[in-house]
Write a protein that holds these residues in place. Structure first.
Motif, mmCIF file in Angstrom:
data_model
loop_
_atom_site.group_PDB
_atom_site.id
_atom_site.type_symbol
_atom_site.label_atom_id
_atom_site.label_comp_id
_atom_site.label_asym_id
_atom_site.label_seq_id
_atom_site.Cartn_x
_atom_site.Cartn_y
_atom_site.Cartn_z
ATOM 1 N N TYR A 73 0.838 -1.202 0.000
ATOM 2 C CA TYR A 73 0.000 0.000 0.000
ATOM 3 C C TYR A 73 0.873 1.252 0.000
ATOM 4 O O TYR A 73 0.588 2.241 -0.650
ATOM 5 C CB TYR A 73 -0.907 0.060 1.241
ATOM 6 N N PHE A 74 1.924 1.147 0.778
ATOM 7 C CA PHE A 74 2.855 2.266 0.852
ATOM 8 C C PHE A 74 3.423 2.583 -0.518
ATOM 9 O O PHE A 74 3.482 3.726 -0.952
ATOM 10 C CB PHE A 74 4.020 1.929 1.786
ATOM 11 N N LEU A 78 3.061 5.991 -2.629
ATOM 12 C CA LEU A 78 4.260 6.713 -3.035
ATOM 13 C C LEU A 78 4.293 6.905 -4.552
ATOM 14 O O LEU A 78 4.572 8.001 -5.048
ATOM 15 C CB LEU A 78 5.490 5.945 -2.560
ATOM 16 N N VAL A 79 3.976 5.831 -5.269
ATOM 17 C CA VAL A 79 3.975 5.922 -6.733
ATOM 18 C C VAL A 79 2.976 6.979 -7.188
ATOM 19 O O VAL A 79 3.288 7.861 -7.994
ATOM 20 C CB VAL A 79 3.630 4.555 -7.366
ATOM 21 N N VAL A 80 1.764 6.902 -6.618
ATOM 22 C CA VAL A 80 0.714 7.840 -7.035
ATOM 23 C C VAL A 80 1.133 9.274 -6.715
ATOM 24 O O VAL A 80 1.043 10.174 -7.555
ATOM 25 C CB VAL A 80 -0.618 7.493 -6.344
ATOM 26 N N THR A 81 1.628 9.488 -5.484
ATOM 27 C CA THR A 81 1.963 10.854 -5.080
ATOM 28 C C THR A 81 3.108 11.412 -5.907
ATOM 29 O O THR A 81 3.022 12.518 -6.438
ATOM 30 C CB THR A 81 2.349 10.891 -3.596
ATOM 31 N N VAL A 82 4.164 10.635 -6.021
ATOM 32 C CA VAL A 82 5.339 11.150 -6.732
ATOM 33 C C VAL A 82 5.035 11.376 -8.213
ATOM 34 O O VAL A 82 5.378 12.421 -8.777
ATOM 35 C CB VAL A 82 6.545 10.209 -6.551
ATOM 36 N N TRP A 211 -1.645 12.581 -0.886
ATOM 37 C CA TRP A 211 -1.248 11.501 0.031
ATOM 38 C C TRP A 211 -2.398 11.138 0.955
ATOM 39 O O TRP A 211 -2.629 9.975 1.244
ATOM 40 C CB TRP A 211 -0.021 11.956 0.830
ATOM 41 N N ASN A 212 -3.119 12.156 1.436
ATOM 42 C CA ASN A 212 -4.161 11.916 2.430
ATOM 43 C C ASN A 212 -5.497 11.497 1.839
ATOM 44 O O ASN A 212 -6.413 11.161 2.575
ATOM 45 C CB ASN A 212 -4.395 13.189 3.249
ATOM 46 N N ASP A 213 -5.643 11.546 0.518
ATOM 47 C CA ASP A 213 -6.967 11.361 -0.057
ATOM 48 C C ASP A 213 -7.479 9.942 0.148
ATOM 49 O O ASP A 213 -6.762 8.956 0.013
ATOM 50 C CB ASP A 213 -6.932 11.684 -1.553
ATOM 51 N N LEU A 214 -8.772 9.881 0.496
ATOM 52 C CA LEU A 214 -9.424 8.591 0.669
ATOM 53 C C LEU A 214 -10.460 8.386 -0.424
ATOM 54 O O LEU A 214 -10.739 7.273 -0.858
ATOM 55 C CB LEU A 214 -10.108 8.569 2.041
ATOM 56 N N THR A 228 -4.231 2.360 -1.517
ATOM 57 C CA THR A 228 -3.227 3.270 -0.967
ATOM 58 C C THR A 228 -3.236 3.147 0.556
ATOM 59 O O THR A 228 -4.107 2.490 1.119
ATOM 60 C CB THR A 228 -3.534 4.722 -1.350
ATOM 61 N N VAL A 229 -2.291 3.776 1.209
ATOM 62 C CA VAL A 229 -2.165 3.650 2.661
ATOM 63 C C VAL A 229 -3.426 4.087 3.386
ATOM 64 O O VAL A 229 -3.924 3.396 4.273
ATOM 65 C CB VAL A 229 -0.964 4.472 3.163
ATOM 66 N N THR A 230 -3.961 5.263 2.992
ATOM 67 C CA THR A 230 -5.152 5.752 3.682
ATOM 68 C C THR A 230 -6.307 4.767 3.556
ATOM 69 O O THR A 230 -7.062 4.550 4.495
ATOM 70 C CB THR A 230 -5.588 7.129 3.129
#
Ligand SMILES: Nc1ncnc2c1ncn2[C@@H]1O[C@H](COP(=O)(O)OP(=O)(O)OP(=O)(O)O)[C@@H](O)[C@H]1O
Ligand SMILES: [Mg+2]
Lengths: 279, 332
Positions: A73-74, A78-82, A211-214, A228-230
């Protein structure tokens, strides 16, 4: 610094206010991190005390790492954010350069159109976006998220960066043109380095909501593969029982990457925010 | 190898016409200075010549070749900007060499030219520094060096000295004059500064509101201005303009330069009171409020003691009095 601003009561006053604010801002974060190292009984028994040898427990972290595919998930986050960040900065800066540098018909109208997205939340278009993704077969892929987040981040990026690019000296760009540099070289080699602080500002403001989006992971990419992590942290949030140890541990871990990215950008960021205020 | 011809060039930004039909010819090796009040279109004209701005109509011809649609790098020009415009991430050496490198010049040739230019401008000790590590004067010399290494047909300068302090300005002015003599290149130079214009130019072009008012050598403009605007613009302190009717003249306006007036405490043409006196050592500027001529400036060579309130008589040199018609043109 002049001596007048250095009088002792003033210094103490200013520091007291700043320290209070820091304490208030950090309190929830510290609470989360503190409690993530405690046993369940410890969390509920004395939520405000730091972990003692009696209440210290890594159960949260072992659950997170053991259960679910958290490392994965991490990676997804990370992939999505970067990737989104990269595209937002690249396309945002290019659009901003075009808007600020070239006079063409409809220039200001185009600027307004691109800035409109700042005022209209992208979530209003969720249904249409979902239909679009279904039609193009992108549901449950990271590409879907990256596309949506790039679109979401672009308006603010174009808006802020075009303001900054207007301030880059015309003479410098013209000197480049006379020396035979292409418009791309002028953009990448001369202009971009000069607006780096504002790029960092945009990066931070773009990165954190992504990063925070759910919302979008839940709707567009809820599969195990693309969580994703969230979204992954929701696993521990049950209707009847909530695994607080695991949630707190997951959240503590989720803070780390943003923190690292933030530290990378922050030196530039401070210059970006204060540029213009101090020469 | 460096002639320039501008044919009826017009430039408009939207509805605003900034250049209203400019015609100009510059021969090889000439030093031409554009002067004019702020906003009259000097920089715009220079940018049109450089190709950084497209003209709305008209032609720019360099060395007999129409370059109206040629990109700046291919026009054989080099430009020096008011704000230096050095590349902040490159060393002095690379700043100077970039244009040649882009044009595919061999490295040995680039080094040779940088060597010549940097010795000419005493830049050798700074070749490995970045622009941020140089003083303003050094930066402007690097900018000039960057132009020199390109060996252009045409040098364009846009107020290159206006960011420098007074002493440095004089030095750099000298350097530019020497450079022109050594390179025998054609140079076009934009400035606000009268002294720069008068001292450097072979030919001065006076611009006003997008039009050329007069073209001529410095002394030609000073001695026989074509109209009231040029007469007022060239010369410092400014020429005195007196309403012709008040003096019983047929001309609309009478012009006398401050240095072509003499004063006497006892007798003369115009009786007046001293309003203010400026003592500059080498000369003295007196401001006189005259009954007939109104407020005028008189420039006296050397020291002249005059208290405000004193009565003085000013007399113009009749051979050097200018007469202007209602249309502003000089009456011969
Ligand atoms: N990009 C532009 N868009 C619109 N108007 C412009 C633009 N560039 C210049 N102008 C206008 O053109 C006129 C001439 O400008 P220019 O820069 O050529 O003046 P200048 O003679 O060089 O003045 P200065 O001595 O102050 O440098 C000015 O009125 C200016 O407002
Ligand atoms: Mg100008």
């Amino acid at each position: 610094m002049s001596t007048a601003t250095r009088s002792l009561p003033r210094t103490i006053g200013a520091h007291a206010i700043l320290l209070t604010y820091t304490a208030i801002a950090l309190f929830p974060v510290i609470l989360v991190i503190m409690n993530s190292f405690k046993s369940r009984a410890g969390i509920f028994g004395a939520p405000l005390t730091p972990p003692t040898p009696k209440t210290f427990d890594l159960i949260g972290y072992t659950t997170v790492i053991g259960q679910g595919d958290f490392i994965h998930y991490f990676q997804n986050s990370l992939v999505v954010t970067v990737a989104s960040l990269f595209f937002v900065l690249l396309f945002g800066a290019m659009a901003a350069f075009a808007l600020s540098e070239y006079r063409f018909r409809g220039n200001s109208l185009m600027g307004l159109y691109l800035a409109l997205g700042i005022m209209i939340p992208i979530r209003l278009g969720t249904v249409a976006i979902l239909q679009l993704m279904v039609a193009s077969g992108l549901v449950n892929t990271l590409t879907a998220l990256i596309l949506v987040y790039t679109a979401q981040g672009l308006p603010l990026a174009v808006f802020i960066l075009s303001e900054f690019m207007k301030q880059v000296s015309d003479d410098l760009k013209n000197a480049g043109r006379i020396d035979g540099l292409s418009e791309y070289t002028i953009f990448f080699r001369l202009v971009l380095p000069l607006v780096r602080p504002s790029m960092a500002t945009v990066a931070v403001f773009t990165m954190i909501p992504i990063w925070n989006d759910l919302w979008f992971p839940l709707i567009l990419a809820p599969s195990e593969e693309t969580k994703t992590v969230t979204l992954g942290a929701q696993l521990f949030l049950g209707q009847f029982v909530t695994n607080w140890n695991a949630i707190l541990a997951a959240l503590s871990l989720a803070i780390m990457p943003v923190l690292i990215l933030y530290v990378i950008f922050s030196r530039q960021l401070i210059r970006g925010i204060t540029s213009g205020a101090v020469k | 190898m460096g002639s320039l011809k501008i044919e009826n060039v017009k430039k408009a930004f939207g509805p605003v016409e900034v250049l209203k039909g400019i015609n100009l010819e510059v021969t090889d090796g000439e030093f031409v200075v554009f002067v004019g009040p702020s906003g009259c279109g000097k920089s715009t004209l220079l940018r049109v010549i450089a190709g950084l701005e497209d003209s709305t109509s008209g032609r720019v011809v360099i060395d007999g070749q129409d370059v109206s649609v040629t990109p700046p790098a291919k026009r054989g020009i080099a430009m020096v900007f008011q704000t230096y415009a050095l590349y902040p991430h490159l060393t002095v050496k690379n700043n100077m060499g970039l244009g040649l490198k882009q044009a595919g010049t061999p490295a040995a040739e680039i080094d040779r030219r940088i060597g010549i230019a940097s010795s000419m401008l005493s830049l050798e000790p700074y070749l490995e520094r970045r622009p941020a590590e140089l003083s303003g004067g050094q930066r402007q010399r690097v900018a000039i060096g960057r132009a020199v290494v390109r060996e252009p047909k045409l040098f364009l300068f846009d107020e290159p000295l206006s960011n420098l302090d007074a002493a440095l300005r004089v030095n750099t002015r000298l350097e530019i004059a020497q450079l022109h003599r050594r390179l025998k290149a054609t140079m076009i130079y934009v400035t606000h500064d009268q002294v720069e214009a008068m001292t450097l130019a072979d030919k001065i072009v006076v611009l006003n509101a997008g039009r050329i008012e007069q073209i001529g050598g410095p002394m030609e403009l000073y001695n026989s201005p074509a109209n009231e605007f040029v007469a007022g613009f060239i010369g410092s302190p400014k020429m005195n303009f007196i309403d012709g009717a008040r003096l019983g003249e047929t001309a609309k306006t009478i012009g006398v330069r401050p240095e072509h007036l003499t004063v006497d405490p006892k007798s003369g043409s115009w009786k007046g009171t001293v309003v203010h006196a400026e003592h500059l050592g080498a000369d003295t500027n007196l401001y006189l409020d005259c009954e007939k001529a109104g407020l005028i400036t008189v420039r006296i060579f050397g020291v002249y003691d005059a208290e405000p309130g004193a009565t003085l008589y000013a007399t113009p040199d009749p051979a050097r009095t200018y007469r202007f018609g209602a249309d502003g043109k000089t009456i011969k």
